[in-house]
Design an enzyme around this catalytic site. Sequence first.
Site, PDB file in Angstrom:
ATOM      1  N   GLU A  33       0.820  -1.206   0.000  1.00 48.70           N
ATOM      2  CA  GLU A  33       0.000   0.000   0.000  1.00 48.70           C
ATOM      3  C   GLU A  33       0.858   1.261   0.000  1.00 48.70           C
ATOM      4  O   GLU A  33       0.546   2.231  -0.678  1.00 48.70           O
ATOM      5  CB  GLU A  33      -0.958   0.008   1.205  1.00 48.70           C
ATOM      6  CG  GLU A  33      -2.136  -0.934   1.059  1.00 48.70           C
ATOM      7  CD  GLU A  33      -3.004  -0.619  -0.160  1.00 48.70           C
ATOM      8  OE1 GLU A  33      -3.033   0.538  -0.604  1.00 48.70           O
ATOM      9  OE2 GLU A  33      -3.638  -1.553  -0.677  1.00 48.70           O
ATOM     10  N   TYR A 116      -6.302   6.774   4.466  1.00 47.50           N
ATOM     11  CA  TYR A 116      -6.411   5.797   3.377  1.00 47.50           C
ATOM     12  C   TYR A 116      -5.670   4.499   3.741  1.00 47.50           C
ATOM     13  O   TYR A 116      -6.222   3.397   3.643  1.00 47.50           O
ATOM     14  CB  TYR A 116      -5.855   6.371   2.050  1.00 47.50           C
ATOM     15  CG  TYR A 116      -5.607   5.255   1.078  1.00 47.50           C
ATOM     16  CD1 TYR A 116      -6.674   4.720   0.361  1.00 47.50           C
ATOM     17  CD2 TYR A 116      -4.348   4.668   0.946  1.00 47.50           C
ATOM     18  CE1 TYR A 116      -6.484   3.637  -0.479  1.00 47.50           C
ATOM     19  CE2 TYR A 116      -4.151   3.583   0.113  1.00 47.50           C
ATOM     20  CZ  TYR A 116      -5.225   3.074  -0.596  1.00 47.50           C
ATOM     21  OH  TYR A 116      -5.041   1.982  -1.411  1.00 47.50           O
ATOM     22  N   ASP A 134      -9.167   6.354  -2.489  1.00 49.03           N
ATOM     23  CA  ASP A 134      -7.988   6.836  -3.219  1.00 49.03           C
ATOM     24  C   ASP A 134      -8.489   7.516  -4.496  1.00 49.03           C
ATOM     25  O   ASP A 134      -9.699   7.666  -4.697  1.00 49.03           O
ATOM     26  CB  ASP A 134      -7.004   5.686  -3.497  1.00 49.03           C
ATOM     27  CG  ASP A 134      -7.555   4.681  -4.507  1.00 49.03           C
ATOM     28  OD1 ASP A 134      -8.752   4.781  -4.865  1.00 49.03           O
ATOM     29  OD2 ASP A 134      -6.790   3.811  -4.944  1.00 49.03           O
TER      30      ASP A 134
END
Length: 363
Positions: A33, A116, A134
Amino acid sequence: MRFSIPLLKWYRQHKRDLPWRQTQDPYRILISEVMLQQTQVQTVIPYYHRFIKTFPSFKALANASEHAVLKLWEGLGYYSRARNLHKLAKKVCELHEENLPSNYEELISLPGIGRYTAGAILSIAFDKPFPLLDGNVQRVFARLYAIDDNLREPQTIQKLWTLSEELLDRQSPGDYNQALMELGATICIPKNPKCLICPIQRYCKAFATGQQNILPVKSKAKPIPHYHIGAGVIWKKGEILISQRPSKGLLGGLWEFAGGKQETGESITDCVQREIKEELGISVKVQSEIATVDHAYTHFKITLHAHECKYISGTPKTIGCQDWKWIKPHELRDYAFPSANQPIIEKILKDSLSQDKSVFFHS
Ligand code: SF4
């Protein structure tokens, strides 16, 4: 939410064979990520494999030197991500027995973890009902609900976060979040979305009203400034002087050839001389330009003019840098440099194969 059923079905049938999709290991999900922020999937894949192989756990990452972490990150950009991951690994080892915490408050307090990333980790690795948003998901929601508010406005983003929370599939939050991101990356793409094969087309207000090519609305970004940077490849007795940038700020902790921004009315060679004096406190004679490199960062562009320089006098000091070293050309590969410096390194290595610099720059 009704569209989550066809969305999940589509995702499970079509999901791409990406390395971080084969695991629910929180460490691997975290690394992927963080690497995927602002970076294309295809660029990330080899970096991800190398990183996991070299640092297979929080402990291995925490025990590494910052130099080793940055070297492995070299070329991926946004280096604060690497420094934050390193700090995060140390904290996880100190405070959480080498395991990533699975609650939002503890997770968000770790270095480099924003809303996020916390949502992605909690939903994908721990299957907890946390939303994420996102750029891909913003676009999908704006089209799905025909939202024509400007995506550059913070209140629009807040509205989309609220929507993301309300629409979350609480039975399969990990797959649902990944499905939304995947849809945005492969079907609901920025230009010419592939509506005819979209699994949630019948729920989409933009498609129903023919607005799929005009949504989302995003006002034009301000033009970004362009700077000319003078840098010096300083030679002394066959060795080159490199300096390490301060650990905080842009490209923090990376090594470079000393230099900086050209001032108004200043020649580029005067700029190189001045910057080297200001950064390292030494005097050099600026010689020919050996490489010109154009490079774009998020908020500005540069043209880097690298000049060969002959060392004249003074002992280097850490005035505008955190460290400096004299090294042999072949040792350049042992240090992590910004991408904009790579063509300069190539040129030095190529030239050093064809001639012995110590003959020309012996001081
Ligand atoms: Fe995006 Fe088209 Fe699907 Fe709507 S129908 S979500 S615009 S790809």
